[in-house]
Design an enzyme around this catalytic site. Structure first.
Site, PDB file in Angstrom:
ATOM      1  N   ASP A 192      11.469  91.119 -18.640  1.00  0.00           N
ATOM      2  CA  ASP A 192      11.721  92.613 -18.372  1.00  0.00           C
ATOM      3  C   ASP A 192      12.974  93.232 -18.920  1.00  0.00           C
ATOM      4  OD1 ASP A 192       9.521  91.852 -16.927  1.00  0.00           O
ATOM      5  OD2 ASP A 192      10.345  92.474 -15.002  1.00  0.00           O
ATOM      6  N   ASP A 193      12.602  94.312 -19.124  1.00  0.00           N
ATOM      7  CA  ASP A 193      13.703  95.492 -19.466  1.00  0.00           C
ATOM      8  C   ASP A 193      14.002  95.678 -20.750  1.00  0.00           C
ATOM      9  OD1 ASP A 193      13.514  95.525 -16.603  1.00  0.00           O
ATOM     10  OD2 ASP A 193      15.699  95.172 -16.313  1.00  0.00           O
ATOM     11  N   HIS A 248       6.645  98.418 -18.761  1.00  0.00           N
ATOM     12  CA  HIS A 248       7.629  98.148 -17.316  1.00  0.00           C
ATOM     13  C   HIS A 248       8.257  99.703 -17.071  1.00  0.00           C
ATOM     14  CE1 HIS A 248       9.965  96.123 -14.501  1.00  0.00           C
ATOM     15  NE2 HIS A 248      11.269  96.114 -15.163  1.00  0.00           N
ATOM     16  N   HIS A 256      12.922 102.715 -16.060  1.00  0.00           N
ATOM     17  CA  HIS A 256      13.463 102.002 -14.823  1.00  0.00           C
ATOM     18  C   HIS A 256      13.642 102.566 -13.530  1.00  0.00           C
ATOM     19  CE1 HIS A 256      14.691  97.947 -13.344  1.00  0.00           C
ATOM     20  NE2 HIS A 256      13.848  97.442 -14.247  1.00  0.00           N
ATOM     21  N   TYR A 270      11.634  96.715  -9.966  1.00  0.00           N
ATOM     22  CA  TYR A 270      11.880  96.143  -8.706  1.00  0.00           C
ATOM     23  C   TYR A 270      10.786  95.658  -7.820  1.00  0.00           C
ATOM     24  CZ  TYR A 270      15.635  99.224 -10.014  1.00  0.00           C
ATOM     25  OH  TYR A 270      16.450 100.191 -11.028  1.00  0.00           O
ATOM     26  N   HIS A 285      14.935  88.252 -17.757  1.00  0.00           N
ATOM     27  CA  HIS A 285      15.246  89.487 -18.566  1.00  0.00           C
ATOM     28  C   HIS A 285      15.882  89.304 -20.062  1.00  0.00           C
ATOM     29  CE1 HIS A 285      15.157  90.366 -14.264  1.00  0.00           C
ATOM     30  NE2 HIS A 285      15.061  91.782 -14.583  1.00  0.00           N
TER      31      HIS A 285
HETATM   32 ZN    ZN Z   1      13.249  95.660 -14.451  1.00  0.00          ZN
END
Ligand code: ZN
Length: 465
Positions: A275-276, A326, A330, A367, A417
């Site tokens: 992620d991210d 995603h 965020h 989250y 991540h």
């Molecule tokens: Zn995230």
């Protein structure tokens, strides 16, 4: 018949007599078979009134269909004809032919017997026309055909000719030897050369002359099949060309726009997810580790990071990895208005689509925070996780590696991540170790499909078992 035999006997006797008394008497004959004996000095007078001193002058040979011959007086010919005799041998015989070129003349009564042993009635029964590539034709006996074939003759006209086509739709038949010459003056070998298949958005196909292509384009036809359709793939290796308008419907029942990798559904598999990102320096290391081990993963990208990282996104697709959405920046989606939720999802979809040609097919809410209304706005399946490494908290490559190895299981979705150097570092040894332990490292889409799930918008998934 008895009568003619008697006459012939008489002829023989008189001949013998004449040879003895030639000086004194001569036998003379009439057309009707009568005969008289006259003094030699009277012969001239008798000739003038229809007598002959040569029996051949008053008789003729007649023939039967079974091959018999007989000599009869000319005056009796009609009588004989009435009972099946013929004047000419040609009337009772016929030529017959063999496949090797021999000819014989046989009596009519023998024809069937000769037919039974391979003779034929007509020359055309034992000969064939053969053809040369330059247009010559010959007639040869059937028995000679193999020899002619060996020196370049052919059985059929179609063997030495071909149809050629012109750009304006005409076609002609030319000898093979002439094909090159016709090519030089604008003729083509096949209809495909002078025509093109055109496609309609509703799936119809037509073949039109190349000169008409532009005209068809002007009324909504396409000359590129990819303009109206694309190949789709199933997990079990099938391929299908579907209209662009049908792509979404096929995706909904388990077809893919890119070719799925070979996976053994009977063996364990799991999905690594990151992620991210993307983040150039660290995501590159994760992709390196995946590529070196023939593994795949799913990257849930932020729109804000995807922007400007087109090359990394392209590499993900090239390696068979999946890109998920995603959000753009965020946020906790639950804290946003519907319009802002839509913005977060849509912006990222657009950025990814611009980079790789298609939008992400799944969403992971930041989250893990979502609601049913957020899901209905996103209109995509939601993908959560079943193994949380907390790699953002424990920035330790060894820790991440060991945590995943301890918690890995068949069907797991593992959360990491790719923006952390420690996580990227861990992949170097974690990925080959997972493979060594028998896991196939697959994308979320692959995991779902091989475990028998069809991902559905409005539903959330955290593992596939
Ligand atoms: Zn995230």
């Amino acid at each position: 018949m008895r009568k003619i035999m008697a006459v012939l006997l008489a002829i023989t006797v008189c001949f013998l007599t004449a040879s003895v008394h030639a000086q004194e008497k001569v036998v003379m004959y009439a057309m009707d078979g009568r005969e008289i004996t006259v003094p030699a000095s009277d012969v001239e007078a008798y000739r003038k009134v229809g007598w002959y001193d040569d029996i051949a002058a008053v008789t003729t040979i007649m023939y039967a269909t079974d091959g018999r011959q007989t000599r009869v007086f000319v005056g009796e010919k009609e009588e004989y004809k009435n009972v099946g005799w013929f004047e000419n041998i040609g009337d009772v015989t016929r030529k017959m032919y063999a496949a090797d070129g021999r000819q014989i003349t046989v009596f009519l009564d023998e024809i069937q017997a000769y037919r039974d042993v391979g003779w034929y009635d007509n020359l055309s029964d034992v000969t064939r026309t053969m053809y040369a590539a330059d247009g010559r034709q010959i007639t040869v006996f059937i028995g000679d055909m193999p020899a002619y074939r060996n020196v370049g003759w052919y059985d059929n006209l179609s063997d030495v000719t071909k149809t050629m086509y012109s750009m304006d739709g005409r076609k002609i038949m030319v000898y093979l030897a002439d094909v090159e010459a016709f090519r030089n003056v604008g003729w083509y070998d096949s209809f495909e050369d002078v025509s093109a298949v055109m496609y309609a958005l509703d799936g119809r196909e037509i073949r039109v002359l190349k000169r008409d292509v532009e005209a068809y384009k002007a009324v909504g036809w396409y000359d590129d099949v990819n303009a109206v359709s694309k190949l789709m793939y199933s997990m079990d290796g099938r391929q299908l060309r579907v209209l662009h308008s049908e792509v979404e419907a096929y995706k909904a029942v388990g077809w893919y726009e890119t070719k799925p990798y070979a996976v053994d559904p009977s063996k364990p598999m799991l999905a690594l997810t990151f992620d991210d990102g993307p983040k150039a320096a660290t995501t590159k290391l994760v992709l390196d580790a995946l590529e070196q081990n023939g593994a795949r993963a799913t990257f849930f990208v932020l729109g804000s990071n995807a922007k400007g990282n087109t090359e990394i996104l392209e590499r993900m697709v090239k390696l068979g990895c999946q890109i998920g959405n995603h959000s753009y920046g965020h946020p906790d989606l639950k804290t946003l208005s519907d319009a802002n939720v839509a913005y977060q999802i849509d912006q990222t979809e657009e950025i990814v689509k611009k980079a790789v040609g298609f939008e992400p097919s799944v969403v992971r809410p930041p989250y893990g925070s979502y609601s049913s209304s957020i899901m209905s706005i996103a209109e995509k399946p939601f993908i959560l996780w079943s193994v949380d490494t907390l790699d953002w908290k424990y920035r330790d490559a060894e820790y991440v590696k060991n945590y995943v190895l301890e918690h890995a299981y068949d069907g797991a979705i593992i959360l990491m991540h790719d923006i952390h150097a420690t996580t990227a570092e861990a992949m170097k040894s974690l990925i080959p170790e997972l493979i060594a332990r028998g896991y196939q490292l697959v994308t979320v889409d692959e995991l779902a499909m091989h475990k028998g799930h069809i991902l559905t918008a409005g539903k959330a998934y955290s593992q596939f078992r």
